[in-house]
Design an enzyme around this catalytic site. Structure first.
Site, PDB file in Angstrom:
ATOM      1  N   ILE A  76       1.083  -1.094  -0.009  1.00  0.00           N
ATOM      2  CA  ILE A  76      -0.012  -0.196   0.125  1.00  0.00           C
ATOM      3  C   ILE A  76       0.687   1.045  -0.296  1.00  0.00           C
ATOM      4  O   ILE A  76       1.848   1.267   0.572  1.00  0.00           O
ATOM      5  CB  ILE A  76      -1.422  -0.184   1.373  1.00  0.00           C
ATOM      6  CG1 ILE A  76       0.228   0.368   2.436  1.00  0.00           C
ATOM      7  CG2 ILE A  76      -2.071  -1.164   0.864  1.00  0.00           C
ATOM      8  CD1 ILE A  76      -0.947   0.049   3.820  1.00  0.00           C
ATOM      9  N   ASP A  77       0.561   2.414  -0.768  1.00  0.00           N
ATOM     10  CA  ASP A  77       1.133   2.831  -0.742  1.00  0.00           C
ATOM     11  C   ASP A  77       1.404   4.258   0.842  1.00  0.00           C
ATOM     12  O   ASP A  77       0.771   4.178   1.866  1.00  0.00           O
ATOM     13  CB  ASP A  77       0.031   4.741  -0.909  1.00  0.00           C
ATOM     14  CG  ASP A  77       0.291   4.396  -2.380  1.00  0.00           C
ATOM     15  OD1 ASP A  77       0.416   3.835  -3.099  1.00  0.00           O
ATOM     16  OD2 ASP A  77      -0.940   5.056  -3.205  1.00  0.00           O
ATOM     17  N   LYS A  78       2.664   4.711   0.310  1.00  0.00           N
ATOM     18  CA  LYS A  78       3.506   5.684   2.062  1.00  0.00           C
ATOM     19  C   LYS A  78       2.276   6.165   2.994  1.00  0.00           C
ATOM     20  O   LYS A  78       2.756   5.624   3.978  1.00  0.00           O
ATOM     21  CB  LYS A  78       4.731   6.521   1.506  1.00  0.00           C
ATOM     22  CG  LYS A  78       5.554   7.000   2.815  1.00  0.00           C
ATOM     23  CD  LYS A  78       6.420   8.165   1.984  1.00  0.00           C
ATOM     24  CE  LYS A  78       6.583   9.417   3.774  1.00  0.00           C
ATOM     25  NZ  LYS A  78       7.139  10.333   2.873  1.00  0.00           N
ATOM     26  N   ARG A  91      -6.663   5.599  -5.450  1.00  0.00           N
ATOM     27  CA  ARG A  91      -6.783   6.987  -5.763  1.00  0.00           C
ATOM     28  C   ARG A  91      -6.687   8.091  -7.247  1.00  0.00           C
ATOM     29  O   ARG A  91      -7.475   8.926  -7.616  1.00  0.00           O
ATOM     30  CB  ARG A  91      -5.351   7.725  -5.728  1.00  0.00           C
ATOM     31  CG  ARG A  91      -4.994   6.720  -4.109  1.00  0.00           C
ATOM     32  CD  ARG A  91      -3.343   7.354  -3.898  1.00  0.00           C
ATOM     33  NE  ARG A  91      -2.708   8.356  -3.334  1.00  0.00           N
ATOM     34  CZ  ARG A  91      -1.499   8.350  -3.361  1.00  0.00           C
ATOM     35  NH1 ARG A  91      -0.699   7.392  -3.514  1.00  0.00           N
ATOM     36  NH2 ARG A  91      -1.249  10.079  -3.464  1.00  0.00           N
TER      37      ARG A  91
END
Length: 304
Positions: free
Chosen positions: A136-138, A236
């Site tokens: 998953i993204d930062k 997103r």
């Protein structure tokens, strides 16, 4: 061996790190800032600071340092281990933590923490991504499954491929979604206008996101999302595509948004079949405190 690039500015405007990151899309803005700081970037033969505003006809000389070999070392970084046995682990990644080392983030990642806290990790993805089955993204918080051996890794990866993994997210988005639920089916690939971003493009990879409304506010909507595929930045990109970008998203959202350290996106539910026992496991992680506090503020009546 250091690579040397020469270029002359024509129409670009703004800070030197911004302009160079657009010209050199393979490198992050933080990397370029470090090059400027180290004197690897010259403007008209002179060193400058990262906030230098470029001017027409400026001539850049950029020395791109040779990449240092990446390695992942164990580091005593606190992490929340929701579950673990001899085959798998589930962790709740905080917002702001990168999953595995990269040239822009060589340490202080989730992998560095896993190497310290877990006794074994699978080696299928190499020394930089041990145990990592998905990411998953930062600046997205939430649950990740970790493989502690190669056999478990292969099983979890197969479940991802077969789309049998349950991955549900909670997000706060701009705008008021009128429909109670919906499905976004739109291909995702690298943006044609900004190579550092993803976008819905004709030649992109098949991507499906399901959503349903939890709560509506005057200018925002709280939604639950379920991934059917797992493309880079999928939620997103898809939410921006339909006109409801995620609040706090510094890349795909509007500049005027809610104060945060990243997007209000949380991977709150994760379910999979245990590689050994065959048992169906489901885990949930509550919203982070900053997310809950923001929702509480949105629920407050407006004083006139």
């Amino acid at each position: 061996m250091t690579e040397k690039l020469e270029m002359t500015i024509t129409n670009e405007q703004g800070r030197i790190d911004k302009v160079l990151s657009e010209r050199l899309s393979s490198y992050s803005r933080s990397q370029i800032q470090q090059w400027v700081k180290d004197g690897e970037v010259l403007v008209n033969g002179q060193k400058v600071k990262a906030n230098y505003k470029v001017q027409s006809n400026d001539h850049f000389t950029v020395h791109i340092p040779e990449d240092k070999p990446l390695e992942a070392k164990a580091c005593d970084i606190p992490i929340e281990i929701v579950y673990q046995d001899q085959d798998v682990a589930v962790v709740n990644k905080p917002q702001g933590m990168v999953v595995h080392p990269s040239q822009g983030h060589p340490n202080h990642t989730l992998v560095n923490a896993l190497l310290f806290h877990l006794d074994h990790l699978s080696g299928i993805n190499g020394v930089i991504r041990p145990g990592i089955v998905h990411r998953i993204d930062k600046d997205t918080s939430g649950l990740l499954m970790i493989a502690k051996n190669d056999r478990s890794h292969a099983s979890l990866a197969q479940q991802l491929q077969e789309k049998t993994i349950l991955r549900e997210y909670t997000a706060l988005v701009h705008g008021n979604i009128k429909h109670q639920k919906g499905t976004i089916t739109a291909p995702i690939g690298r943006s044609n206008t900004n190579r550092k971003m993803q976008a819905v493009v004709d030649n992109g990879k098949f991507a499906v996101t399901h959503f349903s409304v939890i709560e509506r506010f005057s200018d925002f909507t709280l939604i639950k999302l379920q991934l059917e595929t797992g493309r880079t930045h999928q939620i997103r990109v898809h939410m921006k595509y339909i006109g409801y970008p995620i609040a706090g998203d510094p890349v795909y959202g509007p500049k005027k948004t809610l104060a945060s350290n990243g997007q209000f996106l949380h991977a709150g539910t994760l379910g999979f079949t245990h590689p050994t026992s065959g048992e169906q496991l489901t885990f949930e992680a509550p919203l982070p405190e900053n997310f809950k506090k923001t929702l509480a503020n949105l629920r407050q009546p407006i004083d006139f």
